[in-house]
Design a protein around this motif. Sequence first.
Motif, mmCIF file in Angstrom:
data_model
loop_
_atom_site.group_PDB
_atom_site.id
_atom_site.type_symbol
_atom_site.label_atom_id
_atom_site.label_comp_id
_atom_site.label_asym_id
_atom_site.label_seq_id
_atom_site.Cartn_x
_atom_site.Cartn_y
_atom_site.Cartn_z
ATOM 1 N N ALA A 219 -17.681 10.163 -10.345
ATOM 2 C CA ALA A 219 -16.735 11.070 -10.964
ATOM 3 C C ALA A 219 -15.432 10.287 -10.679
ATOM 4 N N PHE A 220 -15.318 9.690 -9.523
ATOM 5 C CA PHE A 220 -14.075 8.903 -9.203
ATOM 6 C C PHE A 220 -13.625 7.802 -10.564
ATOM 7 N N GLY A 221 -14.817 6.953 -10.677
ATOM 8 C CA GLY A 221 -14.800 6.097 -11.766
ATOM 9 C C GLY A 221 -14.384 6.627 -13.008
ATOM 10 N N ILE A 222 -15.174 7.715 -13.479
ATOM 11 C CA ILE A 222 -14.976 8.263 -14.833
ATOM 12 C C ILE A 222 -13.479 8.928 -14.900
ATOM 13 N N ALA A 223 -12.933 9.485 -13.654
ATOM 14 C CA ALA A 223 -11.415 9.838 -13.891
ATOM 15 C C ALA A 223 -10.816 8.703 -14.179
ATOM 16 N N GLY A 224 -10.895 7.571 -13.133
ATOM 17 C CA GLY A 224 -10.283 6.320 -13.569
ATOM 18 C C GLY A 224 -10.165 5.927 -14.702
ATOM 19 N N LEU A 225 -11.277 5.727 -15.466
ATOM 20 C CA LEU A 225 -11.427 5.454 -16.829
ATOM 21 C C LEU A 225 -10.688 6.199 -17.867
ATOM 22 N N THR A 233 -1.304 8.588 -18.059
ATOM 23 C CA THR A 233 -0.289 9.577 -18.113
ATOM 24 C C THR A 233 -0.548 10.670 -17.435
ATOM 25 N N ALA A 234 -1.829 11.018 -16.972
ATOM 26 C CA ALA A 234 -2.392 12.139 -16.146
ATOM 27 C C ALA A 234 -1.778 12.159 -14.944
ATOM 28 N N ASP A 235 -0.689 13.136 -14.618
ATOM 29 C CA ASP A 235 -0.233 13.116 -13.037
ATOM 30 C C ASP A 235 -1.124 13.555 -12.326
ATOM 31 N N TRP A 236 -1.927 14.491 -12.626
ATOM 32 C CA TRP A 236 -3.010 14.826 -11.469
ATOM 33 C C TRP A 236 -3.941 13.952 -11.076
ATOM 34 N N LEU A 237 -4.178 12.841 -11.813
ATOM 35 C CA LEU A 237 -5.104 11.862 -11.652
ATOM 36 C C LEU A 237 -4.640 10.997 -10.503
ATOM 37 N N GLU A 238 -3.045 11.148 -9.988
ATOM 38 C CA GLU A 238 -2.697 10.155 -9.064
ATOM 39 C C GLU A 238 -3.156 10.596 -7.523
ATOM 40 N N GLU A 239 -3.749 11.965 -7.599
ATOM 41 C CA GLU A 239 -4.482 12.116 -6.255
ATOM 42 C C GLU A 239 -5.658 11.186 -5.877
ATOM 43 N N VAL A 240 -6.267 10.959 -6.987
ATOM 44 C CA VAL A 240 -7.687 10.376 -6.777
ATOM 45 C C VAL A 240 -7.833 8.865 -7.409
ATOM 46 N N CYS A 241 -6.846 8.619 -8.174
ATOM 47 C CA CYS A 241 -6.777 7.000 -8.592
ATOM 48 C C CYS A 241 -5.660 6.134 -8.190
ATOM 49 N N VAL A 242 -5.872 4.949 -7.885
ATOM 50 C CA VAL A 242 -4.912 3.956 -7.687
ATOM 51 C C VAL A 242 -4.416 3.425 -8.790
ATOM 52 N N SER A 243 -2.972 3.552 -8.932
ATOM 53 C CA SER A 243 -2.488 3.045 -10.066
ATOM 54 C C SER A 243 -2.101 1.447 -10.199
ATOM 55 N N PRO A 244 -2.216 1.126 -11.260
ATOM 56 C CA PRO A 244 -1.844 -0.564 -11.442
ATOM 57 C C PRO A 244 -0.412 -0.709 -11.223
ATOM 58 N N LEU A 245 0.160 -1.680 -10.599
ATOM 59 C CA LEU A 245 1.562 -1.744 -10.442
ATOM 60 C C LEU A 245 2.181 -1.790 -11.799
ATOM 61 N N SER A 246 1.787 -2.196 -12.831
ATOM 62 C CA SER A 246 2.097 -2.273 -14.145
ATOM 63 C C SER A 246 2.910 -0.834 -14.490
ATOM 64 N N SER A 247 1.776 0.348 -14.107
ATOM 65 C CA SER A 247 2.427 1.494 -14.598
ATOM 66 C C SER A 247 3.505 2.024 -13.690
ATOM 67 N N HIS A 248 3.704 1.577 -12.521
ATOM 68 C CA HIS A 248 4.899 2.040 -11.688
ATOM 69 C C HIS A 248 6.016 1.160 -11.859
#
Length: 255
Positions: A219-225, A233-248
């Motif tokens: 589920a973690f992997g699917i959420a990341g994909l 753009t999904a803010d709630w995914l911030e809780e379970v996914c590491v963001s690439p630096l490019s997005s920040h």
Amino acid sequence: MIGLLGSVHCIGMCGGIVSALSIAPGTRKVFPVALAGGSGIAAPTAVHADVMHVIAYNAGRIGSYAMAGAVAGGIAQGVRGLSVMPSLQLGTYWLANLMLIALGLYLMDAWHGLTRLEAAGRFVWRRVQPLTARLLPMDNSRKALALGALWGWLPCGMVYSVLLTAMLSGSALDGALVMAAFGLGTLPMVASMGMLGMRLQGWLRRRRVRVASGLVILAFGIAGLARAGSGFTADWLEEVCVSPLSSHASDRTEQ
């Protein structure tokens, strides 16, 4: 979470060596005897020695994970200024989540593609493994610490999948912290194997335990994909996914 749930995989990779700590000279079957209700409870000094061996082994193992994370994060930090970095980060992000999906399927015994990746890493282990012979028998904490540090470089698809996430952190320090957090997640399971031996391993090999753990990591992997496909753009995914630096970076530019 990945370290904790994925550590059911550790029973095959580290279970044997950690369980051996329970029968090292001077600490023979300390915890199994006590938990089985045997009449021969080990002396407090033997119990203390056994605990210290398990702690030392895991300290060495987690230290190696953190070192590998520092290298992975440092590589990304070193090439951050290149024009191809945003594309590289995005590609690595997709790959990291695909690796999590592969790990989840592996734990569920649905697909064993990660074993090929582990096989590719054996050339490193062949150079490290001879050093372990010098540390046997593991009759003191110094040997356990050194053996844990060497064992941390054992080819492991689960470790490789998290190393990609460590690379996304973008710095050596953050990469080390990601891998240290992963190592701490595996600590309860691996330390318990050292203290409970085969009793815990039998429970962890149950299919429902492995399937449940695999489903969460899947589920973690699917959420990341899903996040990658939607442009992060999904803010709630911030809780379970590491963001690439490019997005920040793009967020800061917009602000």
